[in-house]
Design an enzyme around this catalytic site. Sequence first.
Site, PDB file in Angstrom:
ATOM      1  N   SER A 246       0.852  -1.186   0.000  1.00  0.00           N
ATOM      2  CA  SER A 246       0.000   0.000   0.000  1.00  0.00           C
ATOM      3  C   SER A 246       0.892   1.242   0.000  1.00  0.00           C
ATOM      4  O   SER A 246       2.089   1.155   0.278  1.00  0.00           O
ATOM      5  CB  SER A 246      -0.878   0.007   1.249  1.00  0.00           C
ATOM      6  OG  SER A 246      -0.039   0.143   2.390  1.00  0.00           O
ATOM      7  N   LYS A 247       0.276   2.382  -0.301  1.00  0.00           N
ATOM      8  CA  LYS A 247       1.046   3.636  -0.332  1.00  0.00           C
ATOM      9  C   LYS A 247       1.737   3.876   0.995  1.00  0.00           C
ATOM     10  O   LYS A 247       2.898   4.261   1.061  1.00  0.00           O
ATOM     11  CB  LYS A 247       0.107   4.808  -0.624  1.00  0.00           C
ATOM     12  CG  LYS A 247      -0.047   5.031  -2.100  1.00  0.00           C
ATOM     13  CD  LYS A 247      -0.372   6.465  -2.415  1.00  0.00           C
ATOM     14  CE  LYS A 247      -0.259   6.655  -3.923  1.00  0.00           C
ATOM     15  NZ  LYS A 247      -1.273   7.445  -4.507  1.00  0.00           N
ATOM     16  N   ARG A 248       0.982   3.646   2.072  1.00  0.00           N
ATOM     17  CA  ARG A 248       1.523   3.897   3.413  1.00  0.00           C
ATOM     18  C   ARG A 248       2.758   3.036   3.659  1.00  0.00           C
ATOM     19  O   ARG A 248       3.678   3.421   4.364  1.00  0.00           O
ATOM     20  CB  ARG A 248       0.435   3.565   4.432  1.00  0.00           C
ATOM     21  CG  ARG A 248       0.766   3.930   5.848  1.00  0.00           C
ATOM     22  CD  ARG A 248      -0.503   3.975   6.665  1.00  0.00           C
ATOM     23  NE  ARG A 248      -1.122   2.642   6.741  1.00  0.00           N
ATOM     24  CZ  ARG A 248      -0.844   1.752   7.694  1.00  0.00           C
ATOM     25  NH1 ARG A 248       0.027   2.048   8.626  1.00  0.00           N
ATOM     26  NH2 ARG A 248      -1.434   0.577   7.717  1.00  0.00           N
ATOM     27  N   GLY A 250       4.891   2.003   1.350  1.00  0.00           N
ATOM     28  CA  GLY A 250       6.007   2.174   0.433  1.00  0.00           C
ATOM     29  C   GLY A 250       5.695   2.109  -1.046  1.00  0.00           C
ATOM     30  O   GLY A 250       6.599   2.236  -1.873  1.00  0.00           O
TER      31      GLY A 250
END
Length: 472
Positions: A246-248, A250
């Site tokens: 996920s974006k969070r 990486g």
Amino acid sequence: MTAEPTATVVTRFAPSPTGFLHIGSARTALFNWLFARHHGGQFLLRVEDTDRERSTQEAVDAILHGMDWLGLHPDGEIIYQSKRAERHAAVAHQLLAEGKAYHCYASKEELAEMRETARSEGRPMRYDGRWRDRDPSEAPEGVDPVVRFKAPQAGETTIDDAVQGPVTIAHDQLDDMVLLRADGTPTYMLSVVVDDHDMGITHVIRGDDHLTNAFRQYQLYAAMGWNVPTFGHVPLIHGPDGAKLSKRHGALGVEAYQEMGYLPEALRNYLLRLGWGHGDDEIFSTAQAIEWFDMDGVGKSPARFDFAKLESINGHYMREADDTRLALLVAKELSTNAGHALDENEQTRLVQAMPGLKERAKTLVELTDAAGFLFAKRPLEVDEKAQKLLDTDARTLLGRMHGALQSLPDWTVDSLETALRNLGDAENLKFGKIAQPLRAALCGRTTSPGIFDVLVVLGRDESLARIADQTE
Ligand code: GLU
């Protein structure tokens, strides 16, 4: 398998320019680059910009910038897939002429019906081949047909994947894919095969989300009588929880890592370790990475992205990095983010302080923050923790330090250390009790490089003035 370097290896990185250079794609590029360099071969770049709606020049620039920053320089000229549409179509026409492809006039409604039946039977949609053997004279009037590949229906194909090992698929699992759309434009599957062939690609190393495509592509190579490249499908990068990245966790573009203050060599080293191993080694020079990289070391299960590990590798490369280079990077950071352009004196002071600063920082952002005291204007802003240290006793003690330091004949680490240790002995104070308030006065915070280094870097006048600002 430690293959002897040969001149015959040609790899490629084939990004679709629809966004930034994703961290997973950067790793794909790195593996292709290393594999080519290891074998003394070539690493080519092909921009897969056939989706004209979604492809942008901005995205192409972001990809080129990201590769350049990571030092993954492609050989030869960049190939733009969209410019080769005629050649792709020509191959489809050759297959048509050889009876290995056919015109399909199935209407939207018919295809929707096939999709609906497949859904109700709980299986993936497969075109049922209704135009495969029909006579062209049956073609409906005024309908532009698509061109479909006449895929083998019986038997199976096995691909000996360089990462996954042998993978087999039964031909009845694959339908007759479209090669040319009704408007004559080639599909992705056709373009990839024609380009890989024409570019002389020997090894296709990419994410394992393309593994099923490889079987369709294999059949096209076979139909054209072309050599099939070796495929290596690398498991995608997962998050620390084992789920899709996920974006969070990486899933960002390479430029986000640049902004977060990572050095390119650190990110590259980390990406290499993410999915490839060489014993327990963690740190690789470029030369070692090139020497040791092979497909056998690529893991079959997805690697998990771990920011803590990336930080620790970055810390290593920061400590190794040249002081002047780091000072320039910090100066750039200061001028872009804080609007502070360093003058020559400040630049020199920064280089001088770098050995102490870089020991403690894990990213360039931390390094820039830690360097802030060097350029702070008096009277310093003192943070909360440092403020707590500066109680009345500490302030009077600073007054006595000022006296002891003021009379020093020279301002060197040795003389400063002797003077301050003597003062500690005379006051019956542990050295920490001297250093802590001094650090708070000089830096406005409770962490800094070694205190003598701080004094030397700031110089006599500035140091004494900062101490005086905090005395009672
Ligand atoms: N353009 C494809 C992508 O960005 C890669 C295709 C390939 O490597 O064969 O996912």
